[in-house]
Design a protein around this motif. Structure first.
Motif: not given
Length: 448
Positions: A66, A68, A99-101, A250
């Motif tokens: 993801p 960041r 989904t982790g963005n 995200g």
């Protein structure tokens, strides 16, 4: 003295890879941001939505997992929106599981914070925002038409100047701001606040002109409620387009905070930002009417407090010096190699102390930002910033250029960053010609 300062800049510049790409001048302007959420609340100082992909391609950035992303000077949110798009379906940095963005923005101006929040929440959750907007708008209209129960106090000298805003328009703007502010904190409220902020410009005889608000006697003005509703309807259309398009997954967080002092999470892979330039422009002044209308400022004292909290890119207050415990802008020994020639180039006279204090304070502030950013970035992470070199006075007549691109590159290097290059994207012709009158993208990387 002009020759001496230019030689100083050339010496600093020789340490870095310099690329001239003035054919890409549009990347450092807002010209490409004319549609969709990018066009919400016109922010002249914004860079292009296309700068993000230019950076990814130029740096050959590769993200495993993801994204960041962080912008310490989020402004109107262009980089935040671009990061979410790039990490979304079909984007240049899309991962199968996005989904982790996580996208983070810091901004000290409360009006711009609201603009950033509106844009990012609509990019991520357009259907949810659409589901609440109609009712919120209807509540505001019903309460507005019922009228205020008490007299509306109009804050600030500018809104109370009838050459700029009629008494009715000023009252209606402030009343609408209070009604919207009383709504539950949500994406829908942020959208309505941005619509009202846009209406502020349409309902008064002022225009933003560089560092000041200019009175335009012949300007045609709109009625506040109808202007607010028109901007709202246009934004709803844009949100519907988002809802029908590709997904962006995200989380986005926008914090009303100071990049010099913020506690950031670590592990960011990318940052694209543009700090205020050292050019005397006080954005608190330029966007004060919107801040008054939205209820973020209630009087002139709060305006002054907000001004002092900003990066020292303008000499509007002697408090800029007192932040360092100084009565005079004295260079520290560690600053002399970089800034002594610049300070010596400042003409003596009534503005010497203000100009010197601004320049000394500006580069101290930016060192703090680079330090915070370095600590927050993952090894191998990239940080890129757009900055313009400002001309003070008239060149050849005692004027001088502050070559912020090479000076800030040097500051960043001293805080641990590797300077990969300076890309000159636009030449600036203002009050005389200089090879250092330009706008550049500076590329930094934290070594792995």
């Amino acid at each position: 003295m002009l020759t001496k300062i230019i030689d100083h800049y050339k010496s600093l510049e020789s340490s870095y890879s310099l690329t001239r790409n003035v054919g890409s001048a549009s990347l450092v302007t807002a010209k490409d941001n004319s549609s969709g959420v990018d066009s919400w609340f016109y922010f002249k100082e914004s860079f292009s939505r296309n700068l993000f992909d230019y950076v990814v391609e130029t740096t050959q950035l590769s993200i495993n997992g993801p994204l960041r992303f962080v912008d310490p000077f989020a402004g109107s949110g262009t980089s935040l929106v671009s990061a979410l798009r790039a990490a979304g379906e079909g984007g240049s940095l899309h991962q199968p599981d996005g989904t982790g963005n996580f996208v983070m923005g810091l901004e000290v101006n409360p009006v711009m914070v609201e603009v950033c929040r509106a844009k990012t929440v609509c990019i991520l959750h357009p259907e949810h925002v659409l589901g609440e907007l109609d009712e919120m708008r209807n509540v505001v209209v019903r309460q507005f038409e019922a009228g205020p129960g008490d007299e509306v106090r109009v804050p600030g000298a500018t809104l109370n100047e009838e050459r700029y805003y009629s008494a009715d328009a000023a009252r209606d703007l402030v009343f609408l701001g209070a009604l919207i502010g009383a709504l539950p904190d949500s994406g829908g409220r942020s959208v309505l606040r941005v619509a009202l902020a846009s209406a502020v410009g349409a309902t008064g005889k002022l225009r933003k002109d560089g560092r000041a608000l200019r009175y335009v006697k012949s300007k045609r003005v709109a009625e506040p409620l109808s202007s607010f509703l028109s901007f709202t309807e246009s934004m709803i259309h844009d949100i519907k387009v988002l809802a029908a398009g590709e997904r962006c997954g995200g989380e986005a967080m926008v914090v009303h905070g100071d990049a010099r002092a913020a506690e950031l999470r670590d592990g960011y892979q990318l940052s694209i930002f543009s700090p205020p330039y050292p050019n005397n422009i006080d954005y608190t002044e330029v966007y004060k009417v919107e801040a008054y209308a939205l209820g973020f400022l209630s009087d002139e004292a709060e305006l002054r407090q907000q001004r002092v909290r900003t990066l020292r890119s303008h000499p509007s207050s002697r408090a800029a010096l007192s932040m360092d415990g100084l009565d005079e802008p004295v260079l520290r020994d560690s600053e002399k190699e970089l800034l002594e020639v610049v300070v010596e180039s400042i003409p003596s006279g009534r503005y010497w102390q203000q100009r010197t204090g601004m320049i000394v304070g500006y580069f101290r502030d930016m060192r703090l930002v680079f330090r915070r950013m370095f600590d927050a970035m993952a090894p191998g992470g990239v940080a890129c910033f757009v900055v313009g070199n400002s001309t003070h006075g008239v060149l050849g007549e005692g004027g001088f250029v502050v070559a912020a691109d090479v000076l800030l590159a040097h500051c960043a290097a001293e805080e641990g960053w590797e300077v990969e290059g300076i890309h000159v994207l636009r030449d600036l012709i203002r009050r005389g010609k200089s090879e250092f009158a330009r706008e550049s993208l500076v590329i930094l990387r934290k070594k792995s």
